[in-house]
Design an enzyme around this catalytic site. Sequence first.
Site, PDB file in Angstrom:
ATOM      1  N   SER A 126       0.812  -1.213   0.000  1.00 41.13           N
ATOM      2  CA  SER A 126       0.000   0.000   0.000  1.00 41.13           C
ATOM      3  C   SER A 126       0.854   1.275   0.000  1.00 41.13           C
ATOM      4  CB  SER A 126      -0.958  -0.061   1.195  1.00 41.13           C
ATOM      5  OG  SER A 126      -1.972   0.881   1.066  1.00 41.13           O
ATOM      6  N   ASP A 140      -9.528  -3.298  -5.386  1.00 40.92           N
ATOM      7  CA  ASP A 140      -9.213  -4.321  -4.372  1.00 40.92           C
ATOM      8  C   ASP A 140     -10.035  -4.114  -3.101  1.00 40.92           C
ATOM      9  OD1 ASP A 140      -8.032  -2.233  -2.986  1.00 40.92           O
ATOM     10  OD2 ASP A 140      -5.981  -2.981  -3.171  1.00 40.92           O
ATOM     11  N   HIS A 159      -7.435  -5.650  -0.609  1.00 42.18           N
ATOM     12  CA  HIS A 159      -6.283  -4.829  -0.217  1.00 42.18           C
ATOM     13  C   HIS A 159      -5.495  -5.443   0.943  1.00 42.18           C
ATOM     14  CE1 HIS A 159      -4.260  -0.968  -0.501  1.00 42.18           C
ATOM     15  NE2 HIS A 159      -4.284  -0.858   0.813  1.00 42.18           N
TER      16      HIS A 159
END
Length: 439
Positions: free
Chosen positions: A209, A373, A406
Amino acid sequence: MVRLPVVMMVIATMAAVVPYTCRSITTNNHRLHPVILVPGAGGNQLEARLTSDYKASSWLCNRWLYPLKKDEGGWFRLWFDVGVLLAPLTECFAERMTIYYDRDVDDYRNAPGVETRVTQFGSTQSLLCLDPSLKHITSYMEALVESIQQLGYKDSQNLFGAPYDFRYGLASEGHPSYVGSTFLENLKQLVENASNANGGNPVILVSHSLGGLFALQLLNRNPPSWRKQYVKHFIALSAPWGGAVDEMLTFASGNALGVPLVNPLLVRNEQRSSESNLWLMPRRKQFPVETPLVVTPDSAYSSFDISRFLTDIGFEEGVYPYETRIMPMVEELAAPGVPVTCIVGNGVPTAETLYYGEDGFDKQPEIVYGDGDGTVNIASLLALEDEWEEEKDQKLKVIKLAGISHMDILKDDKSLARIIDEITTINSDISSSSLASSL
Ligand SMILES: *[C@@H]1O[C@H](CO)[C@@H](O)[C@H](O)[C@H]1NC(C)=O
């Protein structure tokens, strides 16, 4: 955003079974390229200490009263402690986590009387879980670290972690950014140390991320000769290259940390204050001017209207740092020359348009979902494909994992296998510098 939703982690942890297989004996340890993990926002522990300058907003948040448990130096774990999910304590947490933009020095700083620190820099220890007293429900990179260790990697020998104060970001050239740039300097040192301690083998950066945005900045802020010498490959998991619509939801209405019991409005000010959150606003190139991302009865906002959006939600303080520090920085996504692999989830419903009603931004919006995601929109996850299309010398590989969210990307068996496969392939590349230089 992209700051970890706690309950989602609970579910993901229960569902994922870590593949415990026999440790590979075929890998020759000293040939392994050292791996450095760069976590996402909220992906490592953060400690705080309150000084006499600290002004609690309520008696409960008094520094003697909460938290009771501190070490001799007065330090306690600010991120994360599940205790803060109780409403009155959520406020204490939020006021301590809030950072402030100081226009006089053109930089962000902590709340008065709040000192913060990241512990165990260099180790993966503080990335494994966020609250060691509730290891399983707050686990973060634990499954990934275990999988990497099965290749023969060992913590602090050839496997390292780069925790950081994820509330802070970086700024465009000419703007000070003390906390973020100090992190980049430490990360640079860590890369060099890791390589030096492993026979000069260049490192593999593995980010999750927001960590991917920091890692790309690290590469691009250092000369090509440095990158070539020290970095073999950069694997970015779920990197939000072009921001996310979900971030606009966080700024407008708060994000309840993934826990239904938490009132998102209690943490909204703190989340708005975070410089790294501002960094993740939707970027113009991935979210075109004709596409409204937020719609209200009176107006519509595209990625070209972020300043007006910040003003209208009641966060005008964010406009100046956004325009001066963030916008010029996110316009550039330069190719670093180092080979890059993006591994992303897709096919998970992801906020694409937010519809607010007459009650304004305090009320959660109706959300229209699109591809992504679950947190980051697909256009953002895949942004480098467009961005580097013309870059002849940039190796870019994109791996899409259908149905992987995610957070699941760090835990799901299929995804872990894919990441491990990538690390193994990089390690078996016999054109790698150590062999080449010995010829
Ligand atoms: C790198 O190594 C030097 C020398 O051993 C040490 O002083 C420094 O703390 C290390 N830095 C990091 C970030 O690992």
